[in-house]
Write a protein that holds these residues in place. Structure first.
Motif, PDB file in Angstrom:
ATOM      1  N   LYS A  35     -52.591  39.638 -35.091  1.00  0.00           N
ATOM      2  CA  LYS A  35     -51.663  38.576 -34.740  1.00  0.00           C
ATOM      3  C   LYS A  35     -52.256  37.726 -33.625  1.00  0.00           C
ATOM      4  N   ILE A  36     -52.346  36.410 -33.855  1.00  0.00           N
ATOM      5  CA  ILE A  36     -52.801  35.488 -32.819  1.00  0.00           C
ATOM      6  C   ILE A  36     -51.599  35.145 -31.939  1.00  0.00           C
ATOM      7  N   THR A  37     -51.756  35.326 -30.623  1.00  0.00           N
ATOM      8  CA  THR A  37     -50.647  35.113 -29.701  1.00  0.00           C
ATOM      9  C   THR A  37     -50.782  33.841 -28.878  1.00  0.00           C
ATOM     10  N   SER A  38     -52.006  33.279 -28.790  1.00  0.00           N
ATOM     11  CA  SER A  38     -52.185  32.074 -27.979  1.00  0.00           C
ATOM     12  C   SER A  38     -53.465  31.360 -28.370  1.00  0.00           C
ATOM     13  N   LEU A  39     -53.400  30.034 -28.368  1.00  0.00           N
ATOM     14  CA  LEU A  39     -54.574  29.182 -28.602  1.00  0.00           C
ATOM     15  C   LEU A  39     -54.403  27.959 -27.705  1.00  0.00           C
ATOM     16  N   ARG A  65     -62.989  24.837 -22.074  1.00  0.00           N
ATOM     17  CA  ARG A  65     -62.961  26.182 -22.669  1.00  0.00           C
ATOM     18  C   ARG A  65     -61.756  26.282 -23.604  1.00  0.00           C
ATOM     19  N   ILE A  66     -61.988  26.775 -24.793  1.00  0.00           N
ATOM     20  CA  ILE A  66     -60.898  26.973 -25.760  1.00  0.00           C
ATOM     21  C   ILE A  66     -60.655  28.465 -25.870  1.00  0.00           C
ATOM     22  N   ASP A  67     -59.482  28.897 -25.463  1.00  0.00           N
ATOM     23  CA  ASP A  67     -59.138  30.318 -25.393  1.00  0.00           C
ATOM     24  C   ASP A  67     -58.286  30.744 -26.586  1.00  0.00           C
ATOM     25  N   LEU A  68     -58.617  31.920 -27.110  1.00  0.00           N
ATOM     26  CA  LEU A  68     -57.844  32.527 -28.198  1.00  0.00           C
ATOM     27  C   LEU A  68     -57.451  33.936 -27.776  1.00  0.00           C
ATOM     28  N   ALA A  69     -56.160  34.242 -27.842  1.00  0.00           N
ATOM     29  CA  ALA A  69     -55.671  35.598 -27.563  1.00  0.00           C
ATOM     30  C   ALA A  69     -55.102  36.175 -28.852  1.00  0.00           C
ATOM     31  N   PHE A  70     -55.454  37.422 -29.139  1.00  0.00           N
ATOM     32  CA  PHE A  70     -54.945  38.041 -30.365  1.00  0.00           C
ATOM     33  C   PHE A  70     -54.792  39.550 -30.179  1.00  0.00           C
ATOM     34  N   ASP A  71     -53.924  40.132 -31.002  1.00  0.00           N
ATOM     35  CA  ASP A  71     -53.668  41.572 -30.980  1.00  0.00           C
ATOM     36  C   ASP A  71     -54.120  42.185 -32.296  1.00  0.00           C
ATOM     37  N   THR A  72     -54.640  43.414 -32.237  1.00  0.00           N
ATOM     38  CA  THR A  72     -54.955  44.166 -33.448  1.00  0.00           C
ATOM     39  C   THR A  72     -54.293  45.540 -33.367  1.00  0.00           C
ATOM     40  N   LYS A  73     -53.888  46.029 -34.539  1.00  0.00           N
ATOM     41  CA  LYS A  73     -53.230  47.336 -34.602  1.00  0.00           C
ATOM     42  C   LYS A  73     -53.457  47.931 -35.989  1.00  0.00           C
ATOM     43  N   SER A 134     -65.416  10.565 -18.755  1.00  0.00           N
ATOM     44  CA  SER A 134     -66.039  11.492 -17.814  1.00  0.00           C
ATOM     45  C   SER A 134     -65.128  12.673 -17.510  1.00  0.00           C
ATOM     46  N   ARG A 135     -63.939  12.680 -18.078  1.00  0.00           N
ATOM     47  CA  ARG A 135     -63.019  13.793 -17.867  1.00  0.00           C
ATOM     48  C   ARG A 135     -62.605  14.397 -19.206  1.00  0.00           C
ATOM     49  N   ILE A 136     -62.103  15.600 -19.155  1.00  0.00           N
ATOM     50  CA  ILE A 136     -61.665  16.293 -20.362  1.00  0.00           C
ATOM     51  C   ILE A 136     -60.252  15.835 -20.726  1.00  0.00           C
ATOM     52  N   ASP A 137     -60.093  15.384 -21.935  1.00  0.00           N
ATOM     53  CA  ASP A 137     -58.782  14.958 -22.416  1.00  0.00           C
ATOM     54  C   ASP A 137     -58.444  15.781 -23.660  1.00  0.00           C
ATOM     55  N   SER A 138     -57.700  16.864 -23.460  1.00  0.00           N
ATOM     56  CA  SER A 138     -57.389  17.769 -24.572  1.00  0.00           C
ATOM     57  C   SER A 138     -56.469  17.120 -25.598  1.00  0.00           C
ATOM     58  N   ARG A 139     -55.839  15.990 -25.251  1.00  0.00           N
ATOM     59  CA  ARG A 139     -54.971  15.302 -26.213  1.00  0.00           C
ATOM     60  C   ARG A 139     -55.778  14.730 -27.373  1.00  0.00           C
ATOM     61  N   LYS A 140     -57.087  14.590 -27.177  1.00  0.00           N
ATOM     62  CA  LYS A 140     -57.951  14.067 -28.235  1.00  0.00           C
ATOM     63  C   LYS A 140     -58.635  15.181 -29.030  1.00  0.00           C
ATOM     64  N   LEU A 141     -58.254  16.418 -28.760  1.00  0.00           N
ATOM     65  CA  LEU A 141     -58.862  17.557 -29.443  1.00  0.00           C
ATOM     66  C   LEU A 141     -57.844  18.263 -30.321  1.00  0.00           C
ATOM     67  N   SER A 142     -58.276  18.625 -31.514  1.00  0.00           N
ATOM     68  CA  SER A 142     -57.503  19.484 -32.405  1.00  0.00           C
ATOM     69  C   SER A 142     -58.376  20.692 -32.726  1.00  0.00           C
ATOM     70  N   VAL A 143     -57.779  21.873 -32.755  1.00  0.00           N
ATOM     71  CA  VAL A 143     -58.570  23.078 -32.970  1.00  0.00           C
ATOM     72  C   VAL A 143     -57.888  23.972 -34.004  1.00  0.00           C
ATOM     73  N   TYR A 144     -58.720  24.564 -34.830  1.00  0.00           N
ATOM     74  CA  TYR A 144     -58.273  25.545 -35.829  1.00  0.00           C
ATOM     75  C   TYR A 144     -59.093  26.808 -35.612  1.00  0.00           C
ATOM     76  N   ALA A 145     -58.427  27.951 -35.502  1.00  0.00           N
ATOM     77  CA  ALA A 145     -59.116  29.233 -35.312  1.00  0.00           C
ATOM     78  C   ALA A 145     -58.679  30.207 -36.395  1.00  0.00           C
ATOM     79  N   GLU A 146     -59.642  30.941 -36.899  1.00  0.00           N
ATOM     80  CA  GLU A 146     -59.397  31.877 -38.000  1.00  0.00           C
ATOM     81  C   GLU A 146     -60.063  33.205 -37.676  1.00  0.00           C
ATOM     82  N   GLU A 157     -54.591  30.121 -36.653  1.00  0.00           N
ATOM     83  CA  GLU A 157     -53.713  29.344 -35.779  1.00  0.00           C
ATOM     84  C   GLU A 157     -54.313  27.962 -35.605  1.00  0.00           C
ATOM     85  N   GLU A 158     -53.461  26.980 -35.290  1.00  0.00           N
ATOM     86  CA  GLU A 158     -53.911  25.597 -35.154  1.00  0.00           C
ATOM     87  C   GLU A 158     -53.150  24.908 -34.042  1.00  0.00           C
ATOM     88  N   VAL A 159     -53.856  24.088 -33.282  1.00  0.00           N
ATOM     89  CA  VAL A 159     -53.241  23.164 -32.327  1.00  0.00           C
ATOM     90  C   VAL A 159     -53.835  21.797 -32.638  1.00  0.00           C
TER      91      VAL A 159
END
Length: 206
Positions: A35-39, A65-73, A134-146, A157-159
């Motif tokens: 289960k992905i809990t955060s992106l 930095r793009i962070d992904l948090a997930f749980d495994t069980k 010259s600065r990071i603008d996360s509003r212009k980034l879309s990310v998909y993690a699998e 998960e997707e943002v």
């Protein structure tokens, strides 16, 4: 027995083994709950190392930095030999007529049941060269993690920006211009040795 006949027997035996192993691998995947809990996006300044001959001279750049948090069980004996995280990032650019698309697969070994963290980075020069900022603008980034186990997707998960069409990650070539070597695993950045026990351990490539 001729060489051709022996070869046919060996091929049949190999096919039988592969067919027998496939249901076992599928059964192992089905028992693992992922289960992905955060992106999310974070900004992080280039670290300063005390043994540097240049000390702290000059400003240190900001990385994305793009962070992904997930749980495994439910893994067998509580451990997974290997977990793959596949990343795809789309960046809307002010200096390019098309969006920019980057991909990266990072493999992690000895993943124990529980909570986990993984990440990838975009270097500072990426934003200056390709985004026009010259600065990071996360509003212009879309990310998909699998997350994949044995090559099969077990969680995703997707943002994304509202300007990016749904399902863009299914058609990367059409979504924008492909850039190579811009999305970096942690081991290929100055942050490789930082928070070492917080993030999962990347698989060593030889």
């Amino acid at each position: 027995m001729s060489f051709a006949a022996l070869n046919r027997i060996m091929m049949r035996l190999l096919a039988t083994i592969c067919l027998a192993a496939a249901p076992l691998a599928m059964a192992q995947r089905s028992r693992v709950d992922v289960k992905i809990t955060s992106l999310k996006f974070e900004s992080e300044r280039t670290p300063s190392f005390k043994d540097s001959n240049r000390g702290n001279q000059g400003a240190r750049d900001m990385w994305c930095r793009i962070d992904l948090a997930f749980d495994t069980k439910g893994a067998r004996n509580g451990w997974l030999d290997e977990v793959e995280v596949f990343w795809m990032v789309l960046a809307e650019s002010d200096v390019s007529s098309k969006p920019l698309v980057m991909t990266q697969s990072v493999f992690y070994t000895d993943v124990q049941d529980g909570k986990h963290a993984a990440c990838v980075y975009l270097k500072p020069k990426f934003f200056r060269r390709y985004i026009g900022s010259s600065r990071i603008d996360s509003r212009k980034l879309s990310v998909y993690a699998e997350i994949r186990i044995d090559g099969q997707r077990v969680a995703r998960e997707e943002v994304k920006s509202n300007r990016v069409p749904d399902g863009w990650y299914n058609k990367a070539e059409a979504a924008g211009r492909i850039l190579q070597s811009e999305l970096l695993p942690k081991s290929r950045t100055p942050f490789a040795t930082l928070d070492y026990d917080y993030y999962e351990h990347e698989k060593v490539s030889f």
